[in-house]
Motif scaffolding. Structure first.
Motif, short mmCIF file in Angstrom:
data_model
loop_
_atom_site.label_atom_id
_atom_site.label_comp_id
_atom_site.label_asym_id
_atom_site.label_seq_id
_atom_site.Cartn_x
_atom_site.Cartn_y
_atom_site.Cartn_z
N TYR A 95 -11.11 7.96 3.27
CA TYR A 95 -11.36 8.15 4.57
C TYR A 95 -11.44 6.95 5.57
O TYR A 95 -11.99 7.13 6.37
N MET A 96 -10.81 5.96 4.98
CA MET A 96 -10.55 4.95 5.65
C MET A 96 -9.14 4.84 6.71
O MET A 96 -9.16 4.61 8.00
N PHE A 97 -8.27 5.50 5.94
CA PHE A 97 -6.81 5.72 6.66
C PHE A 97 -6.51 7.03 6.26
O PHE A 97 -6.79 7.63 5.65
N TYR A 98 -5.37 7.36 7.16
CA TYR A 98 -4.66 8.80 7.04
C TYR A 98 -3.45 8.70 6.34
O TYR A 98 -2.99 9.85 5.71
N ASN A 99 -2.57 7.63 6.14
CA ASN A 99 -1.24 7.62 5.30
C ASN A 99 -1.14 6.22 4.69
O ASN A 99 -2.05 5.25 5.09
N PRO A 100 -0.25 6.20 3.60
CA PRO A 100 0.06 5.07 2.91
C PRO A 100 0.61 4.11 3.80
O PRO A 100 0.53 2.72 3.56
N ASP A 101 1.31 4.23 4.76
CA ASP A 101 1.80 3.22 5.68
C ASP A 101 0.71 2.20 6.36
O ASP A 101 0.54 1.12 6.46
N ASP A 102 -0.59 2.93 6.86
CA ASP A 102 -1.71 2.24 7.23
C ASP A 102 -2.24 1.36 6.00
O ASP A 102 -2.66 0.24 6.36
N VAL A 103 -2.41 1.71 4.87
CA VAL A 103 -2.94 0.89 3.96
C VAL A 103 -1.82 -0.29 3.57
O VAL A 103 -2.60 -1.41 3.48
N LYS A 104 -0.54 -0.07 3.65
CA LYS A 104 0.19 -1.11 3.37
C LYS A 104 0.22 -2.35 4.49
O LYS A 104 0.32 -3.44 4.44
N TRP A 105 0.02 -1.80 5.82
CA TRP A 105 -0.02 -2.34 7.06
C TRP A 105 -1.39 -3.44 6.90
O TRP A 105 -1.23 -4.58 7.12
N PHE A 106 -2.51 -2.86 6.49
CA PHE A 106 -3.91 -3.59 6.53
C PHE A 106 -4.17 -4.32 5.11
O PHE A 106 -4.97 -4.74 4.88
N LYS A 107 -3.05 -4.19 4.05
CA LYS A 107 -3.23 -4.86 2.87
C LYS A 107 -3.63 -6.23 2.91
O LYS A 107 -4.54 -6.67 2.08
N PRO A 108 -3.05 -7.06 3.62
CA PRO A 108 -3.53 -8.61 3.71
C PRO A 108 -5.02 -8.94 4.36
O PRO A 108 -5.60 -9.91 4.14
N ALA A 109 -5.70 -7.94 4.60
CA ALA A 109 -6.88 -8.02 5.53
C ALA A 109 -8.09 -7.76 4.49
O ALA A 109 -7.91 -7.15 3.67
N GLY A 110 -9.05 -8.57 4.77
CA GLY A 110 -10.13 -8.63 3.71
C GLY A 110 -11.18 -7.33 4.01
O GLY A 110 -11.30 -6.86 4.88
N LEU A 111 -11.83 -6.84 2.99
CA LEU A 111 -12.70 -6.01 2.93
C LEU A 111 -14.18 -6.43 2.86
O LEU A 111 -14.31 -7.47 2.16
N VAL A 112 -15.14 -5.66 3.40
CA VAL A 112 -16.63 -6.23 3.06
C VAL A 112 -17.21 -4.87 3.05
O VAL A 112 -16.90 -3.84 3.48
N THR A 113 -18.48 -4.64 2.31
CA THR A 113 -19.32 -3.59 2.26
C THR A 113 -20.73 -3.85 2.94
O THR A 113 -20.97 -4.91 3.11
N LYS A 114 -21.34 -2.88 3.23
CA LYS A 114 -22.65 -2.93 3.73
C LYS A 114 -23.57 -3.58 2.85
O LYS A 114 -24.64 -4.18 3.44
N HIS A 115 -23.39 -3.61 1.63
CA HIS A 115 -24.33 -4.53 0.80
C HIS A 115 -23.79 -5.86 0.56
O HIS A 115 -24.25 -6.64 -0.21
N GLY A 116 -22.81 -6.48 1.27
CA GLY A 116 -22.21 -7.98 1.05
C GLY A 116 -21.20 -8.21 0.19
O GLY A 116 -21.06 -9.45 0.30
N LEU A 117 -20.66 -7.23 -0.29
CA LEU A 117 -19.60 -7.56 -1.28
C LEU A 117 -18.41 -7.76 -0.28
O LEU A 117 -18.00 -7.47 0.76
N GLN A 118 -17.45 -8.53 -1.05
CA GLN A 118 -16.15 -8.79 -0.14
C GLN A 118 -14.80 -8.60 -1.40
O GLN A 118 -15.09 -8.47 -2.55
N GLY A 119 -13.86 -7.94 -0.58
CA GLY A 119 -13.00 -7.30 -1.52
C GLY A 119 -11.56 -7.34 -0.89
O GLY A 119 -11.47 -7.66 0.47
N ASN A 120 -10.45 -6.74 -1.65
CA ASN A 120 -9.13 -6.62 -1.21
C ASN A 120 -8.44 -5.30 -1.43
O ASN A 120 -8.89 -4.65 -2.28
N ILE A 121 -7.57 -5.10 -0.83
CA ILE A 121 -6.61 -3.71 -1.07
C ILE A 121 -5.66 -4.00 -2.16
O ILE A 121 -5.08 -4.97 -1.80
#
Length: 138
Positions: A65-91
């Protein structure tokens, strides 16, 4: 318009309001302070894309439910993720054809956590012409 002042200067904004008896009075609508005149200041707009982990195994999660197609996932792959509980991650990779992705976090993630991707965009102030002589000609 007003006199030149130095920051931080308090600002009160009023609106003319009419009462039931017909007399005019002022109503306070905003309170704030001014910022200094700095040519190096950048104005940015922030939006946050959110997704939810549907499968969790320790530090790995499948997020939907963050993206609608695999091209968007590939486009934002270098960006970092965070969670509401303070974790950091990557795609790690895209899964399937509907924008689902595998992610790796720095600590075990909980099933009820929310995965966020903050995005920033620089915005410029709108040019508002005062009269016909100030029109911007391109």
């Amino acid at each position: 318009f007003g006199p030149v002042t130095y920051s931080p200067c308090p600002v009160l904004a009023f609106r003319e309001a009419t009462s039931i008896s017909g007399s005019d009075r002022r109503q306070l609508v905003a309170v704030g302070s001014t910022l200094g005149a700095d040519a190096e200041r950048i104005v940015v707009k922030r939006i946050v894309l959110t997704g939810y982990p549907v499968r969790v195994h320790k530090r790995h999660a499948t997020v939907k439910y963050m993206f609608y197609n695999p091209d968007d996932v590939k486009w934002f792959k270098p960006a970092g993720l965070v969670t509401k509980h303070g974790l950091q991650g990557n795609i790690i990779e895209s899964v399937g054809e509907h924008g689902t992705m595998k992610c790796l976090f720095n600590a075990p993630i909980k099933q009820h956590d929310t995965v966020c991707l903050p995005l920033y965009k620089r915005v410029f102030p709108k040019y508002a012409p005062v009269d016909d002589t100030d029109l911007l000609v391109l």
